[in-house]
Scaffold this motif. Sequence first.
Motif, PDB file in Angstrom:
ATOM      1  N   TYR A 245       0.995  -1.326  -0.036  1.00 46.34           N
ATOM      2  CA  TYR A 245       0.142   0.009  -0.024  1.00 46.34           C
ATOM      3  C   TYR A 245       0.781   1.201   0.078  1.00 46.34           C
ATOM      4  O   TYR A 245       0.377   2.247  -0.269  1.00 46.34           O
ATOM      5  CB  TYR A 245      -0.954   0.134   0.974  1.00 46.34           C
ATOM      6  CG  TYR A 245       0.024  -0.432   2.602  1.00 46.34           C
ATOM      7  CD1 TYR A 245       0.370   0.650   3.377  1.00 46.34           C
ATOM      8  CD2 TYR A 245      -0.496  -1.761   2.969  1.00 46.34           C
ATOM      9  CE1 TYR A 245       1.061   0.287   4.539  1.00 46.34           C
ATOM     10  CE2 TYR A 245       0.339  -2.206   4.269  1.00 46.34           C
ATOM     11  CZ  TYR A 245       1.008  -1.159   4.778  1.00 46.34           C
ATOM     12  OH  TYR A 245       1.628  -1.622   6.127  1.00 46.34           O
ATOM     13  N   CYS A 246       2.157   1.029   0.363  1.00 48.66           N
ATOM     14  CA  CYS A 246       2.994   2.261   0.224  1.00 48.66           C
ATOM     15  C   CYS A 246       3.667   2.668  -1.110  1.00 48.66           C
ATOM     16  O   CYS A 246       4.450   3.510  -1.343  1.00 48.66           O
ATOM     17  CB  CYS A 246       4.063   2.276   1.078  1.00 48.66           C
ATOM     18  SG  CYS A 246       3.539   2.479   2.879  1.00 48.66           S
ATOM     19  N   ASP A 247       3.549   1.427  -1.943  1.00 49.97           N
ATOM     20  CA  ASP A 247       4.212   1.388  -3.263  1.00 49.97           C
ATOM     21  C   ASP A 247       3.165   1.871  -4.157  1.00 49.97           C
ATOM     22  O   ASP A 247       2.348   0.890  -4.694  1.00 49.97           O
ATOM     23  CB  ASP A 247       4.744  -0.004  -3.408  1.00 49.97           C
ATOM     24  CG  ASP A 247       5.585   0.080  -4.824  1.00 49.97           C
ATOM     25  OD1 ASP A 247       5.194   1.049  -5.739  1.00 49.97           O
ATOM     26  OD2 ASP A 247       6.495  -0.729  -5.108  1.00 49.97           O
ATOM     27  N   TYR A 251       0.572  -1.140  -6.029  1.00 45.61           N
ATOM     28  CA  TYR A 251      -0.614  -1.054  -5.373  1.00 45.61           C
ATOM     29  C   TYR A 251      -1.777  -0.658  -6.745  1.00 45.61           C
ATOM     30  O   TYR A 251      -2.875  -1.408  -7.018  1.00 45.61           O
ATOM     31  CB  TYR A 251      -0.878   0.106  -4.654  1.00 45.61           C
ATOM     32  CG  TYR A 251      -2.376   0.245  -4.116  1.00 45.61           C
ATOM     33  CD1 TYR A 251      -3.152  -0.459  -3.590  1.00 45.61           C
ATOM     34  CD2 TYR A 251      -2.645   1.838  -4.033  1.00 45.61           C
ATOM     35  CE1 TYR A 251      -4.487  -0.225  -3.064  1.00 45.61           C
ATOM     36  CE2 TYR A 251      -4.056   1.972  -3.509  1.00 45.61           C
ATOM     37  CZ  TYR A 251      -4.682   1.021  -3.389  1.00 45.61           C
ATOM     38  OH  TYR A 251      -6.086   1.321  -3.063  1.00 45.61           O
ATOM     39  N   PHE A 252      -1.446   0.105  -7.725  1.00 44.29           N
ATOM     40  CA  PHE A 252      -2.304   0.500  -8.606  1.00 44.29           C
ATOM     41  C   PHE A 252      -2.184  -0.669  -9.669  1.00 44.29           C
ATOM     42  O   PHE A 252      -3.510  -0.901 -10.286  1.00 44.29           O
ATOM     43  CB  PHE A 252      -1.724   1.929  -9.585  1.00 44.29           C
ATOM     44  CG  PHE A 252      -2.666   1.974 -10.856  1.00 44.29           C
ATOM     45  CD1 PHE A 252      -4.014   2.414 -10.527  1.00 44.29           C
ATOM     46  CD2 PHE A 252      -2.223   1.975 -12.070  1.00 44.29           C
ATOM     47  CE1 PHE A 252      -4.761   2.908 -11.573  1.00 44.29           C
ATOM     48  CE2 PHE A 252      -3.021   2.380 -13.035  1.00 44.29           C
ATOM     49  CZ  PHE A 252      -4.239   2.888 -12.917  1.00 44.29           C
ATOM     50  N   LEU A 253      -1.237  -1.350 -10.132  1.00 44.95           N
ATOM     51  CA  LEU A 253      -1.476  -2.539 -10.827  1.00 44.95           C
ATOM     52  C   LEU A 253      -2.386  -3.503 -10.173  1.00 44.95           C
ATOM     53  O   LEU A 253      -3.123  -4.078 -11.208  1.00 44.95           O
ATOM     54  CB  LEU A 253      -0.100  -3.163 -10.929  1.00 44.95           C
ATOM     55  CG  LEU A 253       0.987  -2.475 -11.746  1.00 44.95           C
ATOM     56  CD1 LEU A 253       2.297  -3.230 -11.677  1.00 44.95           C
ATOM     57  CD2 LEU A 253       0.474  -2.536 -13.187  1.00 44.95           C
ATOM     58  N   SER A 309     -10.291   0.519   2.317  1.00 47.48           N
ATOM     59  CA  SER A 309     -10.926  -0.282   1.465  1.00 47.48           C
ATOM     60  C   SER A 309     -12.030   0.584   0.697  1.00 47.48           C
ATOM     61  O   SER A 309     -11.934   0.287  -0.755  1.00 47.48           O
ATOM     62  CB  SER A 309     -11.839  -1.079   2.187  1.00 47.48           C
ATOM     63  OG  SER A 309     -10.965  -2.100   3.058  1.00 47.48           O
ATOM     64  N   LYS A 310     -12.752   1.635   1.110  1.00 46.54           N
ATOM     65  CA  LYS A 310     -13.454   2.397   0.445  1.00 46.54           C
ATOM     66  C   LYS A 310     -12.876   3.178  -0.563  1.00 46.54           C
ATOM     67  O   LYS A 310     -13.342   3.491  -1.714  1.00 46.54           O
ATOM     68  CB  LYS A 310     -14.077   3.388   1.444  1.00 46.54           C
ATOM     69  CG  LYS A 310     -15.297   2.965   2.349  1.00 46.54           C
ATOM     70  CD  LYS A 310     -15.642   3.659   3.241  1.00 46.54           C
ATOM     71  CE  LYS A 310     -16.954   3.006   4.217  1.00 46.54           C
ATOM     72  NZ  LYS A 310     -17.253   3.868   5.166  1.00 46.54           N
ATOM     73  N   PHE A 311     -11.393   3.894  -0.272  1.00 42.91           N
ATOM     74  CA  PHE A 311     -10.795   4.435  -1.140  1.00 42.91           C
ATOM     75  C   PHE A 311     -10.295   3.448  -2.545  1.00 42.91           C
ATOM     76  O   PHE A 311     -10.299   3.772  -3.549  1.00 42.91           O
ATOM     77  CB  PHE A 311      -9.302   4.885  -0.449  1.00 42.91           C
ATOM     78  CG  PHE A 311      -8.174   5.372  -1.497  1.00 42.91           C
ATOM     79  CD1 PHE A 311      -8.308   6.419  -2.356  1.00 42.91           C
ATOM     80  CD2 PHE A 311      -7.070   4.618  -1.311  1.00 42.91           C
ATOM     81  CE1 PHE A 311      -7.481   6.838  -3.198  1.00 42.91           C
ATOM     82  CE2 PHE A 311      -6.028   5.080  -2.290  1.00 42.91           C
ATOM     83  CZ  PHE A 311      -6.499   6.185  -3.138  1.00 42.91           C
ATOM     84  N   THR A 312      -9.923   2.149  -2.226  1.00 42.59           N
ATOM     85  CA  THR A 312      -9.693   1.095  -3.151  1.00 42.59           C
ATOM     86  C   THR A 312     -10.944   1.082  -3.957  1.00 42.59           C
ATOM     87  O   THR A 312     -10.847   0.859  -5.391  1.00 42.59           O
ATOM     88  CB  THR A 312      -9.198   0.030  -2.619  1.00 42.59           C
ATOM     89  OG1 THR A 312      -7.965   0.216  -1.678  1.00 42.59           O
ATOM     90  CG2 THR A 312      -8.865  -1.102  -3.790  1.00 42.59           C
ATOM     91  N   LEU A 313     -11.999   0.926  -3.474  1.00 40.29           N
ATOM     92  CA  LEU A 313     -13.338   0.700  -4.345  1.00 40.29           C
ATOM     93  C   LEU A 313     -13.639   1.833  -5.201  1.00 40.29           C
ATOM     94  O   LEU A 313     -14.303   1.750  -6.247  1.00 40.29           O
ATOM     95  CB  LEU A 313     -14.331   0.430  -3.353  1.00 40.29           C
ATOM     96  CG  LEU A 313     -14.207  -1.116  -2.654  1.00 40.29           C
ATOM     97  CD1 LEU A 313     -15.487  -1.059  -1.734  1.00 40.29           C
ATOM     98  CD2 LEU A 313     -14.442  -2.142  -3.713  1.00 40.29           C
ATOM     99  N   ALA A 314     -13.435   3.023  -4.254  1.00 42.72           N
ATOM    100  CA  ALA A 314     -13.665   4.362  -5.228  1.00 42.72           C
ATOM    101  C   ALA A 314     -12.657   4.379  -6.373  1.00 42.72           C
ATOM    102  O   ALA A 314     -13.163   4.784  -7.698  1.00 42.72           O
ATOM    103  CB  ALA A 314     -13.239   5.488  -4.504  1.00 42.72           C
TER     104      ALA A 314
END
Length: 632
Positions: A245-247, A251-253, A309-314
């Motif tokens: 989560y710091c990379d 994380y985006f991949l 989690s909400k940020f990831t789903l967004a």
Amino acid sequence: MKRIRVTNKERLQQLSYTGVTEERLEYLREYRHILFSLIDAIVSELYEDIWAVDSLRDVIQRHSTLERLKKTQAEYLHQCFEATIDDEYIERRYRIGKVHSEIGLDLMWYLATYTKYLDIIYKHVSAVLPKEATNILLVVQTIFSFDMQLTLEAYKSVEIEKAAHPLRYELDKLRQVHGFTNEDLENLEKLSGYISFCIDDIMNHFYHCLVHRLGEENRYSFLQTEKYLSYIRNFLLQFFQEKVYCDSEAYFLIIRDWSRLIIEQRYQESFFHISSESIGEALKKVFLTKEYLHDPKIVQYIHSFERFSKFTLAIMNEIIRPYLFLRDFDFLDIYAYEISTIDFGRLTWIDDKMKRLLKTLGIDEEHPIGRRCYELLHNRTVPCSGCPALEGKSEPMMATFMNEHGVSYYKIRILPQTKIFELSRALLVIQDVTKESKVMFDTLERLLQLAEYRDDDTKNHVHRIGMLSRMLARLAGCDEQFVSHIEIAAKFHDIGKVGIPDYILNKPGKLTKEEWESMKTHVLIGHQILANLDLPVIQMAANIARTHHEWWNGGGYPNGLKGEEIPLEGRIVAIVDVFDALLSKRVYKEAFPPEKVKEILIDGRGKQFDPKLVDLFVSMWDDFLMARERLV
């Protein structure tokens, strides 16, 4: 005691250049207590003016509060009147400049506030220290000048950071928007050991939560779920142990791969929401027990995970939204495909309608994914000029495809996505405009025939102009799209003659001044006929109609354009139009011999015509003559 306590030599030099000296700071310090009493009134007046500007008010409301900013500004003014500049002061000002840049405050506005500040300070200081106000303002101005240099540096560093790490920058922006903070990242890091230690308990609760939430609507087999559980277990361990989560890039991949499963309809979006909620519930069941409840940090960790989690789903929602739009509006006559912008043009996804379109176009490609769009669709070895994805433009590119039914016309445009996904992908849509284009071309062809019929001596002139323009464009090194467009567009160069009276068009003698002025209006009439028709090739035709009588030296009409102010297509047609007209017999003249025409063109080099184009034309003189003879 020294008022300048800076260790960096370059900063000391900057201070010197902006006029900040020990003597000036010492002078300002003598009045600090009187100046301190003015701070609240100065700051209040400044923010009254700032709040009145809509764009600045919007920035404040999105990122802070008025009271908080006033407090920060009062502290800054206190530091200025304290008249002490040290390394900490410089670092603080630089950091504040970066923050303002990152939240999107326009640099010009930021610098303008300094000027406004000085006016307000002078007004308030003059009221209590009228004799000293000017000298005090000069010292404050030198401090502000130094601070503005720090601000400029800060803004520049943010722009460099954006260019070097665009993904990190865009993710940070989204984190701010969705309320996922650096403090949350720190909490996740502290939680990582707990998750690894309790992974078996977490997975046990996760399984039961998942099955309960899926309920009777579970469309995934037990084998799929078993495989999925193994994936989630490994993911949680590796994700937190290696602090992925710091990379930003790694994380985006992961997010991109999850989004791809939804786009390709292998999983529903709701499945990811259910999985996220199930993990969150599992963590609560494991950690929010009597054993851990006495530790308030655990509650913070759980809340941070929920925000994460909400940020990831967004982000996933931002990525898949345009694809869901295409699915929901499948009735629209558009076909979608996606290309990589990193490995430019490589097809990474196509929708079912696009697969059918490829077959309709006679492109029998069983596995198109991985091919280049320009190779597959346009039979090119290099990207198409005018490509919306390559040039980052919103205007569509016009494409033509041949099949057994003849020519079909398509507009290719880029569909806006979230900025973060555009860093690696471009989503394009193809719209079939064959019917509309044929109606448009049929109408223009009839107008063209009318113009030819009324201007009796032109015969095949317009078709020769198209062919000769194509030859000269290719000789000038223009790309194939330009070449194919100009062959069509050049034919309409004189379409405006439909608006010129017959007695002028077919007058055998010299035109009067009034008749000549009337004749010259054909370029504007032609442009008016063509300009509002929404096809790139017709837009080129409109440019040609308006500019093919402009002269290189500015002596032409209708606008007296000169040099490269005249579009290339206008400069090309100017040469071939005169070439063909002089070699043709007209009602008012006999045909000129080729050598005389050649002399006229060379004489007009740099006057009437683009000198480089004339040189190219003359260098292949015999080829142009022979090509023209074939259409006489």
